[in-house]
Design a protein around this motif. Structure first.
Motif, PDB file in Angstrom:
ATOM      1  N   HIS A  32      10.864 -42.789 -19.169  1.00 50.68           N
ATOM      2  CA  HIS A  32       9.514 -43.359 -18.991  1.00 50.68           C
ATOM      3  C   HIS A  32       8.921 -43.749 -20.341  1.00 50.68           C
ATOM      4  O   HIS A  32       8.294 -44.808 -20.476  1.00 50.68           O
ATOM      5  N   PHE A  33       9.116 -42.895 -21.331  1.00 52.43           N
ATOM      6  CA  PHE A  33       8.597 -43.219 -22.670  1.00 52.43           C
ATOM      7  C   PHE A  33       9.320 -44.425 -23.252  1.00 52.43           C
ATOM      8  O   PHE A  33       8.682 -45.301 -23.847  1.00 52.43           O
ATOM      9  N   GLU A  34      10.627 -44.486 -23.095  1.00 53.61           N
ATOM     10  CA  GLU A  34      11.395 -45.632 -23.610  1.00 53.61           C
ATOM     11  C   GLU A  34      10.917 -46.936 -22.967  1.00 53.61           C
ATOM     12  O   GLU A  34      10.715 -47.938 -23.652  1.00 53.61           O
ATOM     13  N   ASP A  35      10.740 -46.900 -21.630  1.00 49.52           N
ATOM     14  CA  ASP A  35      10.287 -48.103 -20.927  1.00 49.52           C
ATOM     15  C   ASP A  35       8.886 -48.506 -21.366  1.00 49.52           C
ATOM     16  O   ASP A  35       8.597 -49.698 -21.554  1.00 49.52           O
ATOM     17  N   GLY A  36       8.015 -47.508 -21.521  1.00 47.60           N
ATOM     18  CA  GLY A  36       6.645 -47.804 -21.949  1.00 47.60           C
ATOM     19  C   GLY A  36       6.592 -48.373 -23.356  1.00 47.60           C
ATOM     20  O   GLY A  36       5.851 -49.327 -23.628  1.00 47.60           O
ATOM     21  N   LEU A  37       7.366 -47.803 -24.253  1.00 47.14           N
ATOM     22  CA  LEU A  37       7.405 -48.308 -25.630  1.00 47.14           C
ATOM     23  C   LEU A  37       8.003 -49.711 -25.667  1.00 47.14           C
ATOM     24  O   LEU A  37       7.547 -50.565 -26.447  1.00 47.14           O
ATOM     25  N   GLY A  40       5.508 -52.269 -24.950  1.00 48.43           N
ATOM     26  CA  GLY A  40       4.453 -52.448 -25.937  1.00 48.43           C
ATOM     27  C   GLY A  40       3.327 -51.427 -25.860  1.00 48.43           C
ATOM     28  O   GLY A  40       2.307 -51.585 -26.528  1.00 48.43           O
ATOM     29  N   ARG A  41       3.485 -50.386 -25.089  1.00 53.06           N
ATOM     30  CA  ARG A  41       2.438 -49.360 -25.014  1.00 53.06           C
ATOM     31  C   ARG A  41       2.714 -48.281 -26.043  1.00 53.06           C
ATOM     32  O   ARG A  41       3.856 -48.058 -26.454  1.00 53.06           O
ATOM     33  N   ARG A 191      -3.878 -46.381 -15.748  1.00 53.86           N
ATOM     34  CA  ARG A 191      -3.723 -46.227 -17.198  1.00 53.86           C
ATOM     35  C   ARG A 191      -2.506 -46.980 -17.702  1.00 53.86           C
ATOM     36  O   ARG A 191      -2.403 -47.272 -18.867  1.00 53.86           O
ATOM     37  N   ALA A 192      -1.531 -47.203 -16.845  1.00 52.12           N
ATOM     38  CA  ALA A 192      -0.268 -47.800 -17.287  1.00 52.12           C
ATOM     39  C   ALA A 192      -0.429 -49.245 -17.691  1.00 52.12           C
ATOM     40  O   ALA A 192      -1.303 -49.954 -17.401  1.00 52.12           O
TER      41      ALA A 192
END
Length: 192
Positions: A32-37, A40-41, A191-192
């Motif tokens: 989830h963190f990899e996808d979010g980063l 661009g988040r 928030r996403a």
């Protein structure tokens, strides 16, 4: 909250589960963190979208306990499922725990009575014919067998009731999670 803070709190909340399960769950949230980063988040935005890692760990522990109960059906798995469910919320503990402790206390009392009746039946069966009981030795043998058979039957019913109780608690946890999930997810999606 940073990625490492989130993952440390999540792993701490999952402690006690098998290491492979913890690693699988942690890998999911790392993804989830990899996808979010990649989208661009920031780490703080991704962790906010995922929610409170402590609450998330309690929900994941409850789900793991319920899955274990469904596959193993033994006392250890039952205890894990019950305690995982109780870990879902403080209000649930205040309401469910006194009721559950009363029911478990009653079941334990019946278990002790079943064991005592079975032992007494064995004693009557073994010793009765030698002490000249009323009705003769044959009556003592039958009385002993009757007590042991009755205790066995009540023990079987107690086992069925205990399985129903654990299944009911698992059902309650699933219902609880389903009711909370819609309340949690819109916040995460917003928030996403």
């Amino acid at each position: 909250m940073t990625r490492s803070d989130f993952m440390n709190r999540l792993r701490a909340g999952l402690s006690g589960l098998p290491a492979a399960t913890i690693n699988d769950l942690a890998a999911d949230y790392e993804a989830h963190f990899e996808d979010g980063l990649a989208a661009g988040r920031s780490e703080a935005e991704v962790s906010a979208a995922l929610g409170d890692p402590d609450r998330l760990a309690r929900e994941l522990r409850a789900e793991a306990g319920m899955r274990r109960w469904e596959t193993e059906k033994n006392p250890s798995a039952a205890a894990a499922a019950v305690f995982a469910v109780l870990g879902l919320g403080a209000i649930d503990i205040l309401i469910l725990l006194p009721i559950l402790m009363g029911v478990l206390g009653a079941l334990f009392g019946v278990l002790v009575a079943v064991i005592a009746t079975f032992v007494a039946g064995g004693f009557v069966f073994a010793v009765g014919p030698f002490v000249a009981p009323p009705g003769g030795p044959f009556a003592a043998l039958l009385a002993g067998l009757g007590l042991m058979a009755g205790a066995t039957a009540v023990g079987a019913l107690l086992t069925i009731v205990t399985i129903w109780l654990v299944n009911g608690i698992v059902w309650f946890a699933r219902l609880h999670y389903r009711l909370l999930k819609p309340a949690i997810e819109p916040q995460a999606q917003g928030r996403a």
